[in-house]
Design a protein around this motif. Structure first.
Motif, PDB file in Angstrom:
ATOM      1  N   TYR B 114       0.820  -1.212   0.000  1.00 46.34           N
ATOM      2  CA  TYR B 114       0.000   0.000   0.000  1.00 46.34           C
ATOM      3  C   TYR B 114       0.855   1.264   0.000  1.00 46.34           C
ATOM      4  N   GLN B 115       2.007   1.164   0.669  1.00 44.85           N
ATOM      5  CA  GLN B 115       2.890   2.344   0.670  1.00 44.85           C
ATOM      6  C   GLN B 115       3.453   2.603  -0.726  1.00 44.85           C
ATOM      7  N   ASN B 116       3.562   1.569  -1.517  1.00 44.73           N
ATOM      8  CA  ASN B 116       4.067   1.738  -2.881  1.00 44.73           C
ATOM      9  C   ASN B 116       3.028   2.280  -3.841  1.00 44.73           C
ATOM     10  N   LYS B 117       1.766   2.139  -3.474  1.00 43.83           N
ATOM     11  CA  LYS B 117       0.683   2.446  -4.416  1.00 43.83           C
ATOM     12  C   LYS B 117       0.753   3.859  -4.989  1.00 43.83           C
ATOM     13  N   PRO B 118       0.793   4.901  -4.145  1.00 45.83           N
ATOM     14  CA  PRO B 118       0.828   6.243  -4.739  1.00 45.83           C
ATOM     15  C   PRO B 118       2.096   6.479  -5.556  1.00 45.83           C
ATOM     16  N   TRP B 119       3.218   5.939  -5.089  1.00 42.46           N
ATOM     17  CA  TRP B 119       4.467   6.135  -5.833  1.00 42.46           C
ATOM     18  C   TRP B 119       4.388   5.481  -7.203  1.00 42.46           C
ATOM     19  N   SER B 120       3.858   4.257  -7.223  1.00 45.85           N
ATOM     20  CA  SER B 120       3.742   3.565  -8.502  1.00 45.85           C
ATOM     21  C   SER B 120       2.823   4.331  -9.440  1.00 45.85           C
ATOM     22  N   ALA B 121       1.731   4.861  -8.879  1.00 50.02           N
ATOM     23  CA  ALA B 121       0.783   5.598  -9.716  1.00 50.02           C
ATOM     24  C   ALA B 121       1.468   6.786 -10.369  1.00 50.02           C
ATOM     25  N   ILE B 122       2.261   7.524  -9.574  1.00 51.61           N
ATOM     26  CA  ILE B 122       2.977   8.674 -10.137  1.00 51.61           C
ATOM     27  C   ILE B 122       3.988   8.199 -11.166  1.00 51.61           C
ATOM     28  N   TYR B 123       4.693   7.142 -10.815  1.00 53.03           N
ATOM     29  CA  TYR B 123       5.754   6.640 -11.687  1.00 53.03           C
ATOM     30  C   TYR B 123       5.196   6.245 -13.052  1.00 53.03           C
ATOM     31  N   ILE B 124       4.066   5.524 -13.050  1.00 54.95           N
ATOM     32  CA  ILE B 124       3.486   5.071 -14.322  1.00 54.95           C
ATOM     33  C   ILE B 124       3.028   6.262 -15.145  1.00 54.95           C
ATOM     34  N   ALA B 125       2.316   7.184 -14.499  1.00 51.44           N
ATOM     35  CA  ALA B 125       1.792   8.326 -15.246  1.00 51.44           C
ATOM     36  C   ALA B 125       2.935   9.179 -15.791  1.00 51.44           C
ATOM     37  N   ALA B 126       3.980   9.380 -14.968  1.00 46.78           N
ATOM     38  CA  ALA B 126       5.109  10.196 -15.415  1.00 46.78           C
ATOM     39  C   ALA B 126       5.811   9.532 -16.591  1.00 46.78           C
ATOM     40  N   PHE B 127       6.005   8.223 -16.481  1.00 42.99           N
ATOM     41  CA  PHE B 127       6.687   7.530 -17.567  1.00 42.99           C
ATOM     42  C   PHE B 127       5.842   7.511 -18.827  1.00 42.99           C
ATOM     43  N   PHE B 128       4.538   7.362 -18.669  1.00 46.29           N
ATOM     44  CA  PHE B 128       3.645   7.283 -19.826  1.00 46.29           C
ATOM     45  C   PHE B 128       3.780   8.523 -20.701  1.00 46.29           C
TER      46      PHE B 128
END
Lengths: 177, 476
Positions: B114-128
């Motif tokens: 769960y702690q990774n969730k917001p980071w992953s969300a940002i990471y995916i959107a930024a990379f996209f």
């Protein structure tokens, strides 16, 4: 019944294109145009209907895909579901990735070959077919436009065709048609 | 000349603000301690795994599949994934390939996800959005190298889209650096305890890769790549400006040479970038095809965005020399690259599925079991949909058709990226909730703002490009 046509011969594809437009403007009926190579835009200028061969190819492709699926479902899943190297042959979908190369190839195979055969049949091409050259030079560097001369004043028509750039005009009485 | 309209600017800012608010709201709601997780799981009746994948679908974390990450790395990842042998009951311990997880460990594990969730969300959107700009730059270089006669009218559109490259790549670098400084746990291999021989968390496989996979190396590589791409972008724009004002074709020839050099640099760096930034999220897994696979996805998105921006600019009365043949060509590229992407996706999937080697196949097992709908859904969106929609030559000329196909393709490739990143970082605790949508909206707003401001800087039609006349009369 005697049937006569006029053969107008051109030596340049640009001149031919303009001639076609002129002839169309006069509402004369072009029977056929013989050309040694594809002239871009000629079909549009003549007002020919677009080809539907791509649609047939799509349908043949669907047929090929169906053949592949039905064949492999019967052989590998229904008829003799062996365990081959641990591949799951309980249902088609479980083992599908292994079948995809064949599904793809048969789709392409059917689409390509049946489309080519369709092309041959529709354009009446086959071995030993008698060639239909009105003038041998049209296979090399001349263009020939064949126009219906029935009910027309042949002289007037010939004069008009000369103005469009024809280098040679022949009136041909066609007995067969 | 395009000027950024107030409406567009406002919408972009609204997207960013709303995105940030959605993100913040969901972020606050996420569980912050093991007690929160326990309460959440209790509230769901100690559920039986396979119910809804919702924002709070916390009951999924049971089987502990994402063994590559978080605290279980002391066994080879391949062993764990025979699903049937895993305990399914909620209370008590469950076996995971011989590693017994106590209830505390389970809660800890879920909390990490769960702690990774917001980071992953940002990471995916930024990379996209970053990858759209980068692939657009590659496509732009290809147009120069191939001396394409149809596309010079679109070169300024491409330059505008690549305007996002600089901010996008800086954001990516910052995100990587934050991971490197252990502000998050996206990259499992960044945990230094894994390398301590004889230690509790010692991971032989990751330790063996530490010559390549280390934070310093990652950041140096990222810095070099980002610098290289941005330097090419800077000079490409400069040369095309000089060509517009010049008297001969000197600058065009320079553009040609720069583009050829960049393409060589790009294909190496793109491949390494995909290992560093995406594949290393699953540090136990490897695939030789991965660089190409990421590349194909990037290209589809970039070409789709070029087509959509072109159609938009055309619809507001600019780009009057662009005709439906240009759109037709772009749509052909969308169609063909969608199929190319599928070809690579399938090649990767089928080879791994067929040989079924445990250390490779866990990658797909976690995705098929835990991400079934996004995994196969994105295949339909990225392959079946464009295949059927863009096959017809007439449809490729219809603007709203291309737009519609474009929206589905872009969403499909977002999901594709989601499937690449999320299983490695949040495992079963995934959802497409406010954090994901919020960060996507935020970066969408930023992308629109940067791209259209960049488009407004220069005339939309190159003046003295040697191929511009051919492009104006392009007809297919």
């Amino acid at each position: 019944m005697a049937h006569s046509v006029i053969h107008a011969i051109y030596t340049d594809d640009d001149v031919l294109m303009n001639a076609v437009k002129e002839v169309k403007k006069k509402h004369l009926h072009i029977n056929e145009i013989y050309s040694p190579f594809p002239v871009h835009g000629l079909d549009k200028a003549m007002g020919l209907a677009p080809t539907r061969i791509a649609i047939t190819a799509f349908m043949y492709g669907c047929l090929g895909l169906t053949v592949a699926i039905v064949m492999m479902n019967f052989i590998m899943i229904e008829d003799w579901p062996q365990d081959i190297g641990g591949k799951p042959s309980f249902s088609y979908i479980e083992n599908m990735p292994a079948f995809v190369p064949i599904m793809f190839e048969l789709t392409v195979f059917f689409a390509a070959h049946l489309m080519v055969i369709t092309f041959y049949m529709r354009s009446k091409l086959w071995p030993f077919k008698k060639a239909e050259n009105p003038d041998l030079r049209t296979t090399d560097d001349h263009f020939l436009m064949e126009i219906d001369a029935d009910g027309q004043n042949a002289q007037e028509l010939a004069d008009f065709l000369v103005t469009t750039g024809a280098t040679e005009i022949n009136l041909v009485a066609n007995e067969e048609a | 000349m395009y000027t950024l309209s107030k409406n567009l600017k406002l919408s972009a800012i609204i997207f960013m603000v709303v995105g940030a608010v959605l993100f913040a709201v969901d972020y606050v709601m996420l569980p912050k301690s093991t007690a929160d997780i326990e309460a959440m799981e209790a509230a769901h009746g100690g559920g039986h795994g396979d119910t809804a994948h919702e924002v709070d679908g916390g009951t999924h974390t049971e089987k502990g599949h994402s063994t590559e990450i978080h605290g279980e790395s002391n066994h080879a990842s391949g062993v764990a994934h025979g699903d049937s042998q895993l305990a399914d009951s909620h209370d008590g311990d469950h076996a995971d390939g011989g590693h017994v997880m106590s209830k505390e460990e389970h809660l800890e594990h879920t909390l990490h996800q769960y702690q990774n969730k917001p980071w992953s969300a940002i990471y995916i959107a930024a990379f996209f959005f970053f990858m759209i700009a980068l692939a657009c730059l590659a496509f732009y270089a290809v147009q120069y190298v191939a001396q394409a006669g149809w596309s010079p009218l679109l070169l300024r559109v491409m330059e505008g889209i690549t305007g996002y490259l600089l901010p996008g790549s800086i954001i990516m670098f910052v995100l990587l650096a934050l991971s490197g400084f252990h502000l998050n746990h996206l990259f499992h291999w960044m945990d230094p305890d894994l390398l301590v021989e004889g230690g509790d968390k010692y991971d032989k496989l990751i330790a063996g890769k530490s010559g390549y996979l280390n934070v310093t190396g990652l950041l140096i590589r990222a810095a070099v790549f980002i610098a290289g791409w941005n330097i090419y972008r800077f000079f490409a724009v400069k040369f095309s400006k000089n060509q517009d004002e010049g008297a001969d074709n000197r600058w065009h020839k320079k553009s040609f040479k720069a583009a050829a050099g960049f393409l060589v640099f790009f294909i190496y760096t793109e491949s390494i970038m995909s290992w560093d930034w995406i594949m290393s999220l699953d540090p136990h897994w490897f695939s030789t095809l991965f660089g190409w696979y990421v590349f194909a996805g990037m290209m589809v998105c970039a070409i789709t965005v070029i087509a959509m921006v072109t159609i938009y600019l055309k619809s507001i009365g600019l780009l009057e020399n662009v005709n439906d043949s240009h759109i037709h060509d772009l749509a052909k590229f969308m169609f063909a690259f969608s199929i190319f992407w599928t070809y690579l996706w399938f090649s990767q999937f089928m080879l791994i599925w067929y040989s079924n080697i445990p250390e490779e196949v866990t990658y797909y097992i976690t995705r098929i079991e835990d991400y079934n709908l996004p995994f196969f859904g994105m295949l339909a969106m990225n392959f079946v949909f464009p295949l059927l929609l863009l096959m017809n030559s007439e449809y490729k000329r219809i603007n709203w058709f291309v737009m519609m196909a474009g929206v589905v393709i872009l969403l499909g490739h977002y999901l594709d990226l989601f499937n690449m990143v999320m299983p490695a970082t949040v495992g079963k605790s995934w959802s497409i909730g406010f954090v994901e949508i919020g960060s996507l909206m935020f970066f969408f707003g930023l992308f629109i703002f940067v791209v259209f401001s960049s488009l407004a800087k220069r005339p939309l039609e190159p003046k003295r490009n040697p191929l511009i006349e051919e492009s104006k009369h392009f007809h297919y």
